[in-house]
Structures are given as C-alpha cells and as structure tokens.
Design an enzyme around this catalytic site. Structure first.
Site, PDB file in Angstrom:
ATOM      1  N   HIS A 101      -6.373  -0.175  -5.992  1.00 22.97           N
ATOM      2  CA  HIS A 101      -6.128   0.442  -4.787  1.00 22.97           C
ATOM      3  C   HIS A 101      -6.855   1.951  -4.911  1.00 22.97           C
ATOM      4  O   HIS A 101      -7.264   2.394  -3.846  1.00 22.97           O
ATOM      5  CB  HIS A 101      -4.628   0.927  -4.771  1.00 22.97           C
ATOM      6  CG  HIS A 101      -3.711  -0.309  -4.714  1.00 22.97           C
ATOM      7  ND1 HIS A 101      -2.446  -0.197  -4.735  1.00 22.97           N
ATOM      8  CD2 HIS A 101      -4.073  -1.355  -4.690  1.00 22.97           C
ATOM      9  CE1 HIS A 101      -1.829  -1.436  -4.747  1.00 22.97           C
ATOM     10  NE2 HIS A 101      -2.944  -2.360  -4.795  1.00 22.97           N
ATOM     11  N   TYR A 105     -10.247   3.238  -1.971  1.00 16.60           N
ATOM     12  CA  TYR A 105     -10.506   4.205  -0.889  1.00 16.60           C
ATOM     13  C   TYR A 105     -12.034   4.975  -1.206  1.00 16.60           C
ATOM     14  O   TYR A 105     -12.570   5.200  -0.226  1.00 16.60           O
ATOM     15  CB  TYR A 105      -9.560   5.402  -0.856  1.00 16.60           C
ATOM     16  CG  TYR A 105      -8.155   4.834  -0.798  1.00 16.60           C
ATOM     17  CD1 TYR A 105      -7.598   4.448   0.291  1.00 16.60           C
ATOM     18  CD2 TYR A 105      -7.324   5.067  -2.075  1.00 16.60           C
ATOM     19  CE1 TYR A 105      -6.309   3.777   0.347  1.00 16.60           C
ATOM     20  CE2 TYR A 105      -5.946   4.375  -2.003  1.00 16.60           C
ATOM     21  CZ  TYR A 105      -5.504   3.883  -0.791  1.00 16.60           C
ATOM     22  OH  TYR A 105      -4.251   3.333  -0.577  1.00 16.60           O
ATOM     23  N   HIS A 197       5.498  -4.384  -5.307  1.00 19.68           N
ATOM     24  CA  HIS A 197       6.118  -3.476  -6.386  1.00 19.68           C
ATOM     25  C   HIS A 197       7.251  -2.679  -6.102  1.00 19.68           C
ATOM     26  O   HIS A 197       8.109  -2.585  -7.035  1.00 19.68           O
ATOM     27  CB  HIS A 197       4.943  -2.322  -6.425  1.00 19.68           C
ATOM     28  CG  HIS A 197       3.507  -2.825  -6.720  1.00 19.68           C
ATOM     29  ND1 HIS A 197       2.214  -2.211  -6.572  1.00 19.68           N
ATOM     30  CD2 HIS A 197       3.012  -4.176  -7.088  1.00 19.68           C
ATOM     31  CE1 HIS A 197       1.307  -2.837  -6.991  1.00 19.68           C
ATOM     32  NE2 HIS A 197       1.667  -3.884  -7.276  1.00 19.68           N
TER      33      HIS A 197
HETATM   34 MN   MN3 Z   1       2.218  -0.008  -5.993  1.00 18.62          MN
HETATM   35 MN   MN3 Z   2      -0.650   1.188  -4.928  1.00 20.57          MN
END
Ligand code: MN3
Ligand code: MN3
Length: 326
Positions: A101, A105, A197
């Site tokens: 993640h 970006y 998550h």
């Molecule tokens: Mn997460």
């Molecule tokens: Mn994340």
C-alpha cells in the site's frame, strides 16, 4: 532464558477458524501496484486545476505516511501479542500488504507528479502538524512495551477503518465522476484489504476483551471512546487543512464520522456519531460497493463474536487490467 525447542506451525490443526479463513481471503485477493496502468489517467490529471491537484497529491502523501506506520511499527507491535501461530502468519501477510500500500502511492506520484513535486509532497507529509500528530500518537502507542496490547489493537483498527478515510474520500470522489479511474483502482484494492484487516484485528480485540473482568472491560471502553474523541478532534483540523480550498470539508467530515462508527463496530462497540451511509455523499458511497460485505464472509466461519459489517469490494468488481489493455 534461552529456548530449548521451537514449535513448527501446523495448518492441519487450526484452533481459530477465523485465522484460516482470513489467510485464505487475503492470499486470494493478493495484488501489486505495478499491474495498474496509472499513466492512462494522465488526460484526466491534466484537466484538474492546481487546487485539486494539490489535494490529490497531498492526500496520498498523508496515506503514504499512515501505511508506513502500519507496515513498520503497527504490525510489528501486533505480532507481539498473538493467541495462535496462524495469527502470526496472517499478520505477516497484512504487514507485507501494508508495504505494498505504502509503495503504491509512490507509483501514483511517479506517474502524475514531477520530481520536484514529489520532493515537496514528502516534505509535507514528514512535517504537517495534524498528520504528524496522529501518526506519532499511534506509533508511540505501538512502540511502548508498557501499553496494553488491546489498546494497540484499538489504535490499529482506528487507523485502518477511520483515519485513512479522510484520504480515501478524494479518489472515491473522482471515481464517482468517472475520473482518475486507474488511481481509483489502486485505492479500491487497498480498501478491500483494509476492510478485511479492520474486521480481523477488531475480532482479535474482542477475543482479548472476553478474558477481562467487567471492570477492566469498562475501563478499556472508556479509554477507547476518549481516544476516538481525541483523534476525531485532530482529524477535523487535518480535514480543514486538506480540503478547505476546494470546499469539500463538510462532506469529508461526514464520511469520516461514518467510518469512525464502522471502526467501533469492528471492535464490537456501539456507534458514536449519528451519521449513516445515507448521509455520505452518494457519489463517494458508490465508490464503495454496498452489495457485499465482509460480514457475510466472516459469519460463514461462525463463532459468537460480533463482527463488523464492513462493506468490501465484490470480487467481480475487481479487474486487474493488463498493462497493454486500452
Ligand atoms: Mn491495513
Ligand atoms: Mn494499508
């Protein structure tokens, strides 16, 4: 004290079926940022004015910082307090995906922004007051050995299900207007991960709460709500900083209150704010498919805990485009 032996993880003897189900869900939805052709969004990007480009870039700067916290201090801290070896394996998956993640970006920046702009974005995220407030507050909880591990789970779920959403608002807004669709594709994949998550770690929190006395549970709840107020107060200021120039602040605040309630639900608690999905800008809500939820997934596994009904992307919504596909 030195170990005398070390125990091998046995996936044929799983004591908590939520561990196994979550492992399967997360590995099935594995993805990498490099598969998404962000450069196809360049035409849309060129049409944005400077103020809106500033918002997009800095929103992603903020998200980079928060995913960095999760991928480093966050999951390292959670791995200190596991009930099963399979939980460690699931947290290893989550930790790696947080690194994906955080990196994704940069993939967006390297396509949309100049080297000079990227330098400025990272300078901003490493120094912006309200962004740093939340990152430092939560990282310090993670890093402090004297902090109750259940509080670290609360902090983790508040990040996952609440504090990321001031940032997610922007790509979802553009997705609803059929703009920056490849950028949005990345964000949808991140959101799909985050919803699992938040639900999983919220569940593990509830398991831990189960072992506490009534008094200890009440103290934990009081701490949780106080902490949420503190974070919301800071988040209001952060949202003004990001969005006042484009006039989206009130809409974003509604969206984050709605997500704060979802974070509380993941932790097995009652919602705090009156905002519901019908209060959220429908353009943004459309970006989050409400047709499926992780609740269906987790409830199949079935145990007594109240698992948050968190919207997730349907698998069929997820289509990783071939880089050569037009
Ligand atoms: Mn997460
Ligand atoms: Mn994340």
């Amino acid at each position: 004290m030195a170990l005398k032996k070390y125990k091998a993880i046995n996936w044929n003897e799983v004591s908590d079926m939520i561990d196994k189900a979550t492992w399967e869900k997360l590995t099935e939805q594995f993805w990498l940022d490099t598969r998404i052709p962000v450069s196809n969004d360049m035409d849309d990007w060129r049409k944005l004015d400077d103020d809106h480009r500033w918002v997009v870039s800095h929103v992603f700067g903020g998200l980079t910082l928060l995913d960095t916290v999760q991928s480093e201090a966050g999951l390292t801290a959670l791995k200190e307090d596991v009930k099963t070896p399979h939980e460690t394996a699931v947290l290893n998956n989550i930790q790696f995906m947080e690194s994906v993640h955080a990196k994704s970006y940069s993939t967006i920046f390297s396509t949309l922004n100049s080297a000079e702009e990227i330098h400025e974005i990272f300078h901003w995220s490493d120094s912006e007051e309200f962004l740093q407030n939340k990152a430092v507050r939560i990282a310090n909880l993670y890093l402090d050995d004297s902090v109750n591990p259940l509080k670290k789970k609360i902090a983790n779920v508040f990040l996952e299900t609440f504090l990321f959403y001031s940032g997610f608002y922007t790509p979802l807004y553009y997705l609803g207007h059929n703009q920056l669709n490849n950028v949005a594709e990345i964000i949808k994949l991140i959101l799909r991960d985050e919803s699992v998550h938040g639900t999983y770690i919220g569940y593990k929190f509830q398991v831990g709460m189960h072992d506490l006395t009534e008094k200890q549970q009440q103290d934990m709840k009081d701490w949780m709500y106080d902490f949420l107020y503190e974070l919301y107060d800071n988040e209001e200021k952060y949202t003004h900083t990001l969005y006042d120039t484009v006039g989206w602040t009130d809409d974003v605040l509604t969206f984050i209150r709605y997500n704060a309630n979802k974070a509380l639900m993941n932790l097995g608690q009652e919602p705090l704010f009156p905002d519901t999905s019908s209060d959220v800008n429908p353009v943004v809500m459309n970006g989050i498919s409400t047709t499926t939820s992780n609740h269906d997934f987790f409830s199949q596994v079935g145990n007594g805990y109240r698992l948050g009904a968190v919207e997730a992307m349907h698998d069929n919504d997820y289509h990783v485009k071939d880089p050569n596909e037009k």
